[in-house]
Design an enzyme around this catalytic site. Structure first.
Site, PDB file in Angstrom:
ATOM      1  CE  LYS A 107     -13.642  -3.987   1.447  1.00 15.61           C
ATOM      2  NZ  LYS A 107     -12.823  -4.741   2.189  1.00 15.61           N
ATOM      3  CE  LYS A 167      -4.472  -1.768   1.855  1.00 16.50           C
ATOM      4  NZ  LYS A 167      -5.427  -1.631   2.748  1.00 16.50           N
ATOM      5  CE  LYS A 226      -6.006  -9.189  -1.346  1.00 17.50           C
ATOM      6  NZ  LYS A 226      -5.947  -8.264   0.019  1.00 17.50           N
TER       7      LYS A 226
HETATM    8  P1  TYM Z   1     -10.478  -6.884   4.556  1.00 12.98           P
HETATM    9  O1  TYM Z   1     -11.472  -5.869   4.860  1.00 12.98           O
HETATM   10  O2  TYM Z   1      -9.478  -6.669   3.760  1.00 12.98           O
HETATM   11  O3  TYM Z   1     -11.220  -8.118   4.309  1.00 12.98           O
HETATM   12  C1  TYM Z   1     -12.164  -8.812   5.142  1.00 12.98           C
HETATM   13  C2  TYM Z   1     -11.835 -10.334   5.230  1.00 12.98           C
HETATM   14  O4  TYM Z   1     -12.136 -10.832   3.811  1.00 12.98           O
HETATM   15  C3  TYM Z   1     -10.770 -11.448   3.431  1.00 12.98           C
HETATM   16  N1  TYM Z   1     -10.368 -11.359   2.278  1.00 12.98           N
HETATM   17  C4  TYM Z   1     -10.361 -12.474   1.335  1.00 12.98           C
HETATM   18  N2  TYM Z   1     -10.400 -13.957   1.598  1.00 12.98           N
HETATM   19  C5  TYM Z   1     -10.552 -14.558   0.520  1.00 12.98           C
HETATM   20  N3  TYM Z   1      -9.924 -14.350  -0.764  1.00 12.98           N
HETATM   21  C6  TYM Z   1      -9.967 -12.839  -0.950  1.00 12.98           C
HETATM   22  N4  TYM Z   1      -9.668 -12.454  -2.146  1.00 12.98           N
HETATM   23  C7  TYM Z   1     -10.013 -11.994   0.057  1.00 12.98           C
HETATM   24  N5  TYM Z   1     -10.047 -10.831   0.316  1.00 12.98           N
HETATM   25  C8  TYM Z   1     -10.466 -10.518   1.655  1.00 12.98           C
HETATM   26  C9  TYM Z   1      -9.733 -11.028   4.563  1.00 12.98           C
HETATM   27  O5  TYM Z   1      -8.851 -11.990   4.716  1.00 12.98           O
HETATM   28  C10 TYM Z   1     -10.529 -10.769   5.757  1.00 12.98           C
HETATM   29  O6  TYM Z   1     -10.668 -11.840   6.534  1.00 12.98           O
HETATM   30  N6  TYM Z   1      -7.311  -6.239   8.356  1.00 12.98           N
HETATM   31  C11 TYM Z   1      -8.556  -6.637   7.854  1.00 12.98           C
HETATM   32  C12 TYM Z   1      -9.502  -6.194   8.995  1.00 12.98           C
HETATM   33  C13 TYM Z   1      -9.413  -6.192  10.291  1.00 12.98           C
HETATM   34  C14 TYM Z   1      -9.470  -7.488  11.166  1.00 12.98           C
HETATM   35  C15 TYM Z   1      -9.293  -7.093  12.646  1.00 12.98           C
HETATM   36  C16 TYM Z   1      -9.812  -8.718  10.832  1.00 12.98           C
HETATM   37  C17 TYM Z   1      -9.097  -5.500  11.111  1.00 12.98           C
HETATM   38  N7  TYM Z   1      -8.927  -6.022  12.429  1.00 12.98           N
HETATM   39  C18 TYM Z   1      -9.285  -8.135  13.509  1.00 12.98           C
HETATM   40  C19 TYM Z   1      -9.691  -9.840  11.675  1.00 12.98           C
HETATM   41  C20 TYM Z   1      -9.392  -9.358  13.138  1.00 12.98           C
HETATM   42  C21 TYM Z   1      -8.867  -6.347   6.468  1.00 12.98           C
HETATM   43  O7  TYM Z   1      -8.435  -5.439   6.164  1.00 12.98           O
HETATM   44  O8  TYM Z   1      -9.765  -7.150   6.053  1.00 12.98           O
END
Ligand code: TYM
Length: 328
Positions: A196, A111, A193
């Protein structure tokens, strides 16, 4: 009862990757565990957000969490910024971190790439805030997709580091990756990957895409020249990814899918895949539409914030006491 914590950023409309890698798995967990599911708006603002869009995305995400089948009587659903203990413990976790380990995070590197001197500080502080989210609730398991693995490892390191300095305050959480679908790939590039924030709209299916859009995106999805529907992640990453999506949406195994399309080429496979994805998202979209404008949604979020504040403040107090910051 063991505790689950997971979070999703309201930084855009969720993709099929978010659903298949994370959200779908949250639903059965509510039957067995004490679950906290969070809308991590403070993580979303680590890069600039348009206020009106962010506001809408927060509400969309809340409605989607419920639309996939989470029951507010069983889980605590809340918005991160409505529980100030997250930011407070986030700061403490930042102070527990080393610059070197934060700079090594691959998401930080991706990023911040190309931003020169203007890398937002929040990008660096992002993983310690995530550690705080998790550690506030005595979490046992964190269900996430594979891209969060490194952040979870850092969370464990920070918990152990803190505990060795101040006593056994934090439970050290385990990651819970799905067996399949932990990394759903872009429809346009089977080695990247699904995200969004992809500038190429054709790379992802949004959970709110209409049937026509879904069908078009799947028809245009990358395949390869040999026209065999065969699972081979190394040689045929794009087709293997489509098969994984098919399998997760239909409940059919990869072997069954391979047998179904033996000698039929990609045309029939893609037509059916589009149908399977549309039918997976249709009931979710219908429930989402019903929920989005209701005041029930606000009541659920207020109740979630109340419950989360109670648990989080208890832990924060323990932490501050251990560090010498609480007067009582
Ligand atoms: P975020 O918002 O990017 O994604 C949310 C969840 O979706 C999963 N994910 C995927 N899984 C499979 N294939 C993909 N292409 C894919 N894209 C996204 C992510 O692994 C995630 O589980 N840092 C985290 C948010 C967060 C969080 C937390 C998660 C903040 N605090 C505490 C767990 C516990 C994030 O950016 O997810």
């Amino acid at each position: 009862m063991k505790t689950i914590f997971s979070g999703i950023q309201p930084s855009g409309i969720l993709t099929l990757g978010n659903y298949l890698g994370a959200m779908k798995h949250f639903v059965p967990l509510q039957e067995e565990f004490n679950c906290y599911y969070c809308i991590v708006d403070q993580h979303a603002i680590t890069v600039p957000q348009d206020p009106a869009v962010l506001k809408q995305n927060i509400r969309r995400l809340a409605a989607l969490y419920l639309a996939v089948g989470l029951d507010p009587n069983k889980v605590t659903l809340f918005i991160q910024s409505e529980v100030p203990a997250h930011a407070k413990l986030g700061w403490i976790m930042l102070c527990t971190s080393y610059l070197g380990e934060l700079e090594r995070m691959t998401q930080f590197k991706d990023k911040s790439d190309g931003r020169g001197e203007s890398i937002p500080g929040g990008l660096l502080a992002y993983p310690p805030l995530m550690a705080a989210d998790i550690l506030l609730y005595d979490t046992d398991f964190v269900p996430v997709g594979e891209d969060q693995k490194q952040h979870l490892e850092l969370t464990r390191d920070l918990a152990n580091r803190f505990n060795s300095r101040y006593g056994e305050i934090f439970k050290v959480p385990d990651i819970r990756l799905p067996e399949t679908g932990a990394r759903i790939m872009s429809l346009q590039d089977g080695t990247k990957k699904m995200s969004k924030s992809d500038a190429n709209q054709g790379g992802f299916i949004s959970m709110l895409d209409d049937p026509d859009t879904i069908t078009k995106k799947i028809k245009r999805a990358q395949t390869d020249s040999d026209s065999q529907v065969r699972y081979d992640k190394d040689e045929k990453p794009a087709v293997s990814n489509l098969m994984t999506i098919y399998s997760l949406c239909s409940g059919k195994s990869l072997e069954e899918i391979q047998a179904m399309y033996e000698g039929k080429g990609y045309g029939a496979f893609k037509t059916d895949l589009a149908e399977v994805v549309v039918e997976t998202l249709r009931p979710i979209q219908e429930r989402y539409e019903q929920l989005f404008h209701t005041s029930e949604l606000d009541d659920i979020l207020s109740d979630g914030a109340r419950k989360a504040n109670e648990a989080a403040n208890r832990m924060l107090h323990k932490v501050e006491q251990a560090m010498g910051m609480a007067r009582v």
